[in-house]
Design an enzyme around this catalytic site. Sequence first.
Site, short mmCIF file in Angstrom:
data_model
loop_
_atom_site.label_atom_id
_atom_site.label_comp_id
_atom_site.label_asym_id
_atom_site.label_seq_id
_atom_site.Cartn_x
_atom_site.Cartn_y
_atom_site.Cartn_z
N LYS A 157 14.40 4.78 21.20
CA LYS A 157 15.02 5.76 20.31
C LYS A 157 16.35 6.25 20.87
CE LYS A 157 10.90 7.33 17.87
NZ LYS A 157 9.96 8.43 17.63
N LYS A 199 7.97 -5.81 12.79
CA LYS A 199 6.94 -5.07 12.05
C LYS A 199 7.58 -4.34 10.88
CE LYS A 199 6.60 -0.40 13.71
NZ LYS A 199 5.84 0.75 13.46
N LYS A 248 10.04 1.69 8.25
CA LYS A 248 11.02 2.31 7.34
C LYS A 248 12.43 2.25 7.93
CE LYS A 248 8.84 6.59 8.67
NZ LYS A 248 7.43 6.84 8.55
P1 ADP Z 1 7.60 3.48 10.90
O1 ADP Z 1 7.76 2.40 11.94
O2 ADP Z 1 7.66 2.92 9.51
O3 ADP Z 1 8.60 4.62 11.12
P2 ADP Z 1 5.67 5.36 11.99
O4 ADP Z 1 6.18 5.16 13.38
O5 ADP Z 1 5.96 6.63 11.29
O6 ADP Z 1 6.16 4.10 11.07
O7 ADP Z 1 4.09 5.12 12.03
C1 ADP Z 1 3.09 5.95 11.47
C2 ADP Z 1 1.73 5.27 11.72
O8 ADP Z 1 1.65 3.98 11.05
C3 ADP Z 1 1.47 4.97 13.22
O9 ADP Z 1 0.09 5.22 13.52
C4 ADP Z 1 1.81 3.51 13.36
O10 ADP Z 1 1.11 2.89 14.43
C5 ADP Z 1 1.38 2.92 11.99
N1 ADP Z 1 2.23 1.76 11.60
C6 ADP Z 1 3.59 1.79 11.41
N2 ADP Z 1 4.06 0.58 11.03
C7 ADP Z 1 2.99 -0.27 10.97
C8 ADP Z 1 2.83 -1.67 10.63
N3 ADP Z 1 3.87 -2.42 10.25
N4 ADP Z 1 1.59 -2.21 10.68
C9 ADP Z 1 0.52 -1.44 11.05
N5 ADP Z 1 0.61 -0.11 11.39
C10 ADP Z 1 1.81 0.48 11.35
#
Ligand code: ADP
Length: 322
Positions: A113, A194, A197
């Site tokens: 980050k 992965k 967002k």
């Molecule tokens: P992002 O990467 O979209 O910002 P977050 O970090 O806010 O997502 O993740 C919120 C929750 O969703 C966490 O518990 C994270 O491990 C899970 N998560 C995020 N992206 C994925 C994915 N592509 N596949 C499975 N779980 C995910």
Amino acid sequence: MTKEIILSGIQPTGKLHIGNYLGALKNFVELQKANDCYFFIADYHSITENYDSKTKPQQVIELAKDFLAAGLTPKKSVIFVQSHIPEHLELAWIFSCLVPISYLERMTQYKDKAARQKENINAGLFTYPVLQAADILIYKTTSVPVGQDQDQHLELTREIVRLFNNRFGQTFILPKTLHTPSPKIMSLLEPSKKMSKSLGEAHCLYLDDKPEIIRQKLAKAVTDTGDGKSQGAKNLLDLVEIFSPKKTFAKFSRDAKTGTLKYSELKQRLAEDIIQYFADFRQKKSQISDEQVKKILAIGTKQAKKIAEKTLAEVRKKIGIS
Ligand code: ADP
Ligand code: TRP
């Protein structure tokens, strides 16, 4: 069997995508059936990254609606907003006086980050995992359902338990990490990454995307020539396995083996099955008012605060601050 105390948080940073749903929220809904559960909106965590103070309140409400529309209920879970329980911050301060800086310097999420927002490497971004440990330990949590990306933060939480208990006597137990059975969901356009967002709208399928948007996004998903071997194709087949009937998955898997998979057919079928899968979610979410959300969060605050105050009183006494 003793009941587990389960806790997890999600940051209010935008709409939820199917990766968030399959990796986190879906599992929360299952867990609340047989455990004491706390699910919260990590708004104080979310201000460590660049954000807009005008849209933040609505992002909190939207995430609470996602929780409720997906099936979390205040009858079974304590649902609340992190900043409504300032005791988390007090415990985080106490922990920050125990944790060596070198432990925090190892955190890969901090490094990632910080590289992403070089102009805003604030102290909160650095101490983020200490607040996360406080979120978890203030409810004497036994298990934390999160994605793999949170493993290092959970390991740090366990380090904090050891540091605290060694210095002040047995107080916290070591919380376990609970991974979901779902595979990591990959981006539609760059399937080696992965779904996140931070990659952008077109990479993700959002839970409240309208049917025509889901069809359009899937139509553009990256694939291969028909043998199902590329990462993009594998990701789509994984989604078919999750969202479509068994025999649909069996058919497309067979086609992939014989190198005859027609992606346009698979994408159309998958789009309709995903639209169907989240129809109920969209309907429910549209019917929840902001007022209802606020009432439910107020109930959660009351329940959470009672436990948080109790833990904090015990901790203050042990560390010699009263
Ligand atoms: P992002 O990467 O979209 O910002 P977050 O970090 O806010 O997502 O993740 C919120 C929750 O969703 C966490 O518990 C994270 O491990 C899970 N998560 C995020 N992206 C994925 C994915 N592509 N596949 C499975 N779980 C995910
Ligand atoms: N760091 C988590 C994420 O980015 C969110 C979070 C904050 C959390 N506090 C928590 C998750 C406590 C589990 C337990 O996804």
